[in-house]
Design a protein around this motif. Structure first.
Motif, PDB file in Angstrom:
ATOM      1  N   UNK A 177      28.634  43.772  48.553  1.00  0.00           N
ATOM      2  CA  UNK A 177      27.754  43.152  47.559  1.00  0.00           C
ATOM      3  C   UNK A 177      28.103  43.610  46.146  1.00  0.00           C
ATOM      4  N   UNK A 178      28.489  44.875  46.007  1.00  0.00           N
ATOM      5  CA  UNK A 178      28.880  45.385  44.691  1.00  0.00           C
ATOM      6  C   UNK A 178      30.151  44.705  44.191  1.00  0.00           C
ATOM      7  N   UNK A 179      31.106  44.515  45.091  1.00  0.00           N
ATOM      8  CA  UNK A 179      32.339  43.840  44.694  1.00  0.00           C
ATOM      9  C   UNK A 179      32.095  42.368  44.376  1.00  0.00           C
ATOM     10  N   UNK A 180      31.132  41.744  45.074  1.00  0.00           N
ATOM     11  CA  UNK A 180      30.815  40.347  44.775  1.00  0.00           C
ATOM     12  C   UNK A 180      30.232  40.214  43.374  1.00  0.00           C
ATOM     13  N   UNK A 215      35.035  37.088  52.948  1.00  0.00           N
ATOM     14  CA  UNK A 215      36.387  37.635  52.800  1.00  0.00           C
ATOM     15  C   UNK A 215      36.348  39.127  52.459  1.00  0.00           C
ATOM     16  N   UNK A 216      35.422  39.523  51.592  1.00  0.00           N
ATOM     17  CA  UNK A 216      35.327  40.939  51.226  1.00  0.00           C
ATOM     18  C   UNK A 216      34.817  41.762  52.400  1.00  0.00           C
ATOM     19  N   UNK A 217      33.844  41.249  53.141  1.00  0.00           N
ATOM     20  CA  UNK A 217      33.335  41.981  54.296  1.00  0.00           C
ATOM     21  C   UNK A 217      34.402  42.138  55.372  1.00  0.00           C
ATOM     22  N   UNK A 218      35.240  41.137  55.546  1.00  0.00           N
ATOM     23  CA  UNK A 218      36.307  41.230  56.534  1.00  0.00           C
ATOM     24  C   UNK A 218      37.287  42.345  56.156  1.00  0.00           C
ATOM     25  N   UNK A 219      37.627  42.449  54.867  1.00  0.00           N
ATOM     26  CA  UNK A 219      38.541  43.487  54.429  1.00  0.00           C
ATOM     27  C   UNK A 219      37.869  44.846  54.313  1.00  0.00           C
ATOM     28  N   UNK A 220      36.541  44.873  54.269  1.00  0.00           N
ATOM     29  CA  UNK A 220      35.839  46.153  54.288  1.00  0.00           C
ATOM     30  C   UNK A 220      35.996  46.834  55.637  1.00  0.00           C
ATOM     31  N   UNK A 221      36.042  46.048  56.704  1.00  0.00           N
ATOM     32  CA  UNK A 221      36.240  46.608  58.036  1.00  0.00           C
ATOM     33  C   UNK A 221      37.707  46.881  58.321  1.00  0.00           C
ATOM     34  N   UNK A 222      38.561  45.922  57.967  1.00  0.00           N
ATOM     35  CA  UNK A 222      39.993  46.061  58.192  1.00  0.00           C
ATOM     36  C   UNK A 222      40.713  45.556  56.959  1.00  0.00           C
TER      37      UNK A 222
END
Length: 446
Positions: A224-227, A295-302
């Motif tokens: 959320x911060x990156x968004x 997209x950001x959440x996907x890269x947060x995990x991997x």
């Protein structure tokens, strides 16, 4: 007598002057020929050549490795500068110990964040501050991403650090490796002013790769911060996207095949849901966008940062919000849109097929007459089997008719021939039955 004495003194003075001039001249000639000797007018003494000390070069500093910054962590200060952990004595097994001490500012930041976390009961803390341990390969040519050494063991103050779980190998024979990500060692460090922390690193590698380690105080950021950070950046204008669409749909006069329209989806290729914040990578050549938060959440995990449309590298710093897609999402309720060669767009009509479940089937009328039973379809080429006469009945039943059952029963007509009886009226059949049973058999006529 007085004049004679004056002449002698004058002659002595002249001789002394000549001797001095001669000595000076002789000394100059010796200096030109033999620079290592110095001779005075009265006495010349040799002087030894003293070697001048060579300039000592200052010790070269260790190579400075630059870690690649992660968008999910904001560095506050450095605790331990990047240091090499390769041991030159051994080619495979490497180990090294380090010590570090937190400064007053670092302890103050960590203490303040700890108070905020304790006040937030059962809530995920935002902007969580932590002491982070990072590894990378020893390479100074460019910024290095995180890379954990193989067979790694880490201890902070004699306590083992929990490492990420192994990733299952994708191919047979491959050695399993851990995901390359930073390690949080906040709870293992001493935060007091007099508490010195020790770091022990051990690893073994057969590829002779050299690795570096560093310790930093960072602030963790979430999707959320990156968004919000992405939304604060400039938005790509709608005119720029229209120009790219026109270039893609531009007709080539030399080509016989030309594209007149372009169909794009308003659903994210990651979650198959309607896009909320349309983004695209700067290096991507396609027009299709995808949702920023997914997209950001996907890269947060991997953290792969690979575009879901073209598989090109699309890092967070290269993402941009498309202004034309924002206008389309606000005006259209459709899931697909069509772009024309002039840059305009229209909602695509979704053609769907409706299947009614439970539709009654119209009954088929069956003609059970003898004429209809004798007619067989032309496709049926099987040879009909001969009729079978049931002769197992009791001979005492003279008046009972003989029933002939046909083996070629039609299963589709629900055995309509089971109730049909056939009579034998020929004399030959009558004689045959008489011989079989020893007496005449009455065959009724139908």
């Amino acid at each position: 007598m007085a004049s004679a004495q004056l002449d002698v003194d004058h002659e002595l003075k002249i001789q002394s002057t000549i001797h001095d001039l001669y000595g000076k001249r002789h000394a100059l000639s010796n200096n030109n020929s033999q620079p290592n000797t110095v001779e005075s007018p009265h006495q010349s003494m040799p002087v030894r050549d003293v070697p001048h000390p060579k300039p000592v070069n200052p010790p070269q500093a260790a190579p400075i490795v630059q870690f690649k910054p992660s968008p999910f962590y904001k560095q506050i200060s450095e605790v331990l500068q990047p240091s090499c952990i390769t041991n030159s004595k051994s080619k495979m097994a490497h180990s090294k110990n380090f010590t570090f001490l937190l400064t007053h500012h670092q302890r103050e930041v960590l203490c303040k964040d700890r108070v905020q976390v304790q006040s937030m009961i059962r809530q995920s803390p935002k902007n969580h501050t932590q002491i982070q341990l990072r590894f990378c390969k020893l390479e100074t040519s460019c910024e290095q991403p995180d890379a954990l050494p193989p067979h790694l063991t880490v201890k902070v103050n004699n306590v083992s650090v929990v490492l990420p779980n192994f990733i299952p190998p994708t191919k047979a024979g491959m050695e399993p490796r851990r995901p390359n990500r930073p390690l949080n060692i906040t709870n293992l460090c001493r935060h007091s002013s007099s508490g010195q922390n020790t770091l022990e690193v051990r690893y073994s590698s057969s590829d002779h790769e050299e690795y570096c380690v560093t310790v930093n105080v960072v602030k963790q950021l979430f999707a959320e911060d990156l968004l919000q950070k992405l939304k604060s950046q400039p938005v790509l204008s709608a005119a720029t996207t229209r120009y790219r669409i026109k270039e893609k749909l531009k007709r080539d006069l030399d080509s016989d095949v030309s594209t007149t329209n372009l169909k794009l989806s308003l659903r994210c290729p990651l979650g198959k849901m309607r896009i909320l914040t349309p983004i695209r990578g700067c290096k991507c050549t396609h027009i299709q966008c995808f949702d920023a938060l997914l997209y950001i959440r996907m890269n947060e995990r991997k953290p792969t940062w690979s575009c879901p449309v073209c598989d090109k590298l699309a890092e967070f710093t290269s993402l941009v919000i498309d202004g034309l897609f924002i206008e389309i999402l606000n005006e259209s309720d459709s899931d697909e849109i069509d772009f024309t060669d002039d840059g305009n767009w229209n909602s695509s009509k979704n053609v769907t097929e409706t299947l009614i479940v439970g539709t009654p089937i119209k009954p088929i009328a069956l003609d059970l007459s003898r004429t209809a039973l004798k007619i067989k379809p032309a496709s049926e080429k099987k040879r009909s089997e001969p009729d079978v006469i049931d002769l197992t009945c009791d001979s005492s039943d003279d008046d009972s008719p003989i029933e002939v059952a046909s083996s070629n029963q039609n299963s589709g007509s629900e055995n309509v021939l089971d109730d049909i009886t056939m009579s034998v009226s020929s004399s030959a059949a009558h004689d045959k039955l008489a011989k079989t049973f020893g007496h005449s058999v009455a065959i009724p006529n139908i």
